[in-house]
Each structure stands twice: as structure tokens, then as C-alpha cells.
Scaffold this active site. Structure first.
Site, PDB file in Angstrom:
ATOM      1  N   ASN A 114       0.854  -1.196   0.000  1.00  0.00           N
ATOM      2  CA  ASN A 114       0.000   0.000   0.000  1.00  0.00           C
ATOM      3  C   ASN A 114       0.880   1.233   0.000  1.00  0.00           C
ATOM      4  O   ASN A 114       2.006   1.202   0.480  1.00  0.00           O
ATOM      5  CB  ASN A 114      -0.871  -0.004   1.272  1.00  0.00           C
ATOM      6  CG  ASN A 114      -1.795   1.200   1.348  1.00  0.00           C
ATOM      7  OD1 ASN A 114      -2.420   1.580   0.348  1.00  0.00           O
ATOM      8  ND2 ASN A 114      -1.881   1.821   2.506  1.00  0.00           N
ATOM      9  N   HIS A 116       0.875   5.160   1.406  1.00  0.00           N
ATOM     10  CA  HIS A 116       0.174   6.031   2.359  1.00  0.00           C
ATOM     11  C   HIS A 116       0.834   7.405   2.322  1.00  0.00           C
ATOM     12  O   HIS A 116       2.067   7.508   2.356  1.00  0.00           O
ATOM     13  CB  HIS A 116       0.255   5.425   3.763  1.00  0.00           C
ATOM     14  CG  HIS A 116      -0.473   6.249   4.775  1.00  0.00           C
ATOM     15  ND1 HIS A 116      -1.849   6.237   4.897  1.00  0.00           N
ATOM     16  CD2 HIS A 116      -0.026   7.154   5.680  1.00  0.00           C
ATOM     17  CE1 HIS A 116      -2.211   7.085   5.842  1.00  0.00           C
ATOM     18  NE2 HIS A 116      -1.120   7.658   6.326  1.00  0.00           N
ATOM     19  N   SER A 143       4.888   6.857   2.307  1.00  0.00           N
ATOM     20  CA  SER A 143       5.469   5.557   2.661  1.00  0.00           C
ATOM     21  C   SER A 143       4.811   4.457   1.841  1.00  0.00           C
ATOM     22  O   SER A 143       3.597   4.477   1.645  1.00  0.00           O
ATOM     23  CB  SER A 143       5.217   5.232   4.144  1.00  0.00           C
ATOM     24  OG  SER A 143       5.597   6.292   4.989  1.00  0.00           O
ATOM     25  N   ASP A 152      -2.276   0.724   8.194  1.00  0.00           N
ATOM     26  CA  ASP A 152      -1.159   1.671   8.011  1.00  0.00           C
ATOM     27  C   ASP A 152       0.045   1.383   8.909  1.00  0.00           C
ATOM     28  O   ASP A 152       0.831   2.285   9.201  1.00  0.00           O
ATOM     29  CB  ASP A 152      -1.611   3.124   8.252  1.00  0.00           C
ATOM     30  CG  ASP A 152      -2.684   3.576   7.270  1.00  0.00           C
ATOM     31  OD1 ASP A 152      -2.776   2.982   6.180  1.00  0.00           O
ATOM     32  OD2 ASP A 152      -3.418   4.519   7.610  1.00  0.00           O
TER      33      ASP A 152
END
Ligand code: GRF
Length: 222
Positions: A114, A116, A143, A152
Site C-alpha cells: 500500500n 500512504h 510511505s 497503516d
């Protein structure tokens, strides 16, 4: 003779604009990039990124979460079917606005990443740019991390820092961070696809990181 590299088949999950998706598609156009974008899946039929993916000749699929009510796992099982149908080996979340269940996260452990828009672990969750301004930080960024059940919070693969300027609004800061996102997401995917990322005790160690020379983007993007 050099053994021809097998390109990893990657699915990109989006919900909206899809600019990170576009950055991944662009990077994967290079013949020596170790991944190809096999499919783009959106949970919203009106996601702008779908048209961009189609224009780039990438297969797309819509799995409308609203059809599954509160049954998140049923939604994910349908997503999983699409992932299987396209032989996906890695999954990149790129502005995908659905919380994932432990079932899905566990199934893709180590293969689900992912991006972020903050320097994690600072500013998890939403509205990161406004919150960074409010907190008065001088450095902000983005990130790329492996996804774990803890939102997260998964092991960080790559980060990019950008300066926070006095005149910044949440929008100008977001634009500066987004440019950095477009640089680090393709880099992080490359490292994962090349199997150069090892996770130990929640930390990522990158084989040949020094040679790569681009794990952080210096704060020079003013
Ligand atoms: C990006 O800022 C990303 O970090 C966050 O959502 C935004 C998606 O933008 N997860 P886009 O759809 O990739 O343009």
C-alpha cells in the site's frame, strides 16, 4: 546467456483518480521492469483511474462493494476471484478506500502493498496533509508498506520526504507528496517483485539497498 526475467503479475486496486496506478503502469512499460500490471480492479464504477488503465491497454474490473452490504468478506471473495482470473501474484493498493478483513490480508501476506501519504508511523488514517500542517511538522512525505491487519502499520519498504513550506495549504502539500509517491511506489514494487525485500521483526531489509541509491528522496523538491 542471461536467464530471461519472469515478470511478476500485479493487480492494482483503486477507488478513484488512480495517479499512483498510472505511475505503476508507466514504470511497467520498461522491458526490464520486473512486474507487469495484469489487471486494475476498482470498487467504484466511476473511478477515473479505470479509463486511464483501459487507455493503457490494461484489463479492468469493477467489484462494487455496495452490492455486498456489510459483508466485507463476500466483497473480498469476489475481488479474489478477479485476482485469480488474472493470475495475480502481487497486489498493490493505490488509493483503494476499503478496509480489508484479516481473511484477505492473511491470504496475501507479504504480497500486498500500500502507499500512504505520510511518513509512517506519523499520521495514519485520513487527511494526512491537513494534519501535518496542523502539527507544524517541517518534513512530510509518503510511505510504501506491506499491509498487515493493523491499518497503516505494516513493515515499511520505502519512504520519501518532502519539505513543508510556510505558504503550504493541504492541497499544495498534497501535490508535493504525490509527486514523491509516484517515484517511490514503482521503486518499492520493483524491489518486492525482485524478491529483494526481507521482513524481520516488522522491519524491511533490502538486498542491495546501497546499490539502489534511491530508497529515500532527499528534501530537494521545492
Ligand atoms: C494517494 O495520496 C495515496 O497515497 C492514498 O490515496 C491517494 C490516491 O491517489 N492512499 P491516486 O488515486 O493514486 O491518484
Amino acid at each position: 546467456m542471461v536467464k530471461p526475467m519472469r515478470r511478476r503479475r500485479v493487480a492494482v486496486l483503486i477507488s478513484g483518480r488512480g495517479s499512483n496506478m498510472a505511475a505503476l503502469i508507466e514504470a511497467a512499460r520498461a522491458p526490464d521492469y520486473p512486474a507487469e500490471i495484469a489487471v486494475v480492479i476498482s470498487n467504484r464504477a466511476d473511478a477515473a483511474g479505470l479509463a486511464a488503465a483501459q487507455a493503457a491497454g490494461i484489463a479492468t474490473s469493477v467489484v462494487d462493494h455496495s452490492r455486498f452490504g456489510n459483508d466485507r468478506e463476500a466483497f473480498e471473495r469476489r475481488v479474489q476471484e478477479m485476482l485469480d482470473a488474472h493470475g495475480s501474484e502481487l497486489v498493490c493498493l493505490a488509493g483503494f478506500m476499503r478496509l480489508l478483513t484479516p481473511w484477505f490480508v492473511r491470504r496475501w501476506e507479504g504480497r500486498l502493498i500500500n502507499i500512504h501519504p505520510s511518513l509512517l508511523p506519523a499520521f495514519t488514517g485520513l487527511h494526512t496533509h491537513a494534519r501535518a500542517l496542523e502539527a507544524g511538522v517541517k518534513i512530510h512525505g509518503a510511505s510504501v508498506h506491506f499491509v498487515t491487519a493493523d491499518l497503516d502499520r505494516g513493515p515499511i519498504i520505502a519512504q520519501a520526504a518532502v519539505p513543508v513550506l510556510d505558504a503550504d495549504t493541504a492541497d499544495t502539500l498534497a501535490a508535493r507528496v504525490l509527486a514523491a509517491e509516484h517515484r517511490i511506489y514503482p521503486l518499492a514494487l520493483k524491489l518486492v517483485a525482485e524478491e529483494r525485500v526481507r521482513v524481520m521483526n516488522g522491519r524491511c531489509f533490502i538486498d542491495g539497498a546501497a546499490a539502489e541509491g534511491l530508497l529515500t528522496v532527499p528534501a530537494q523538491m521545492i
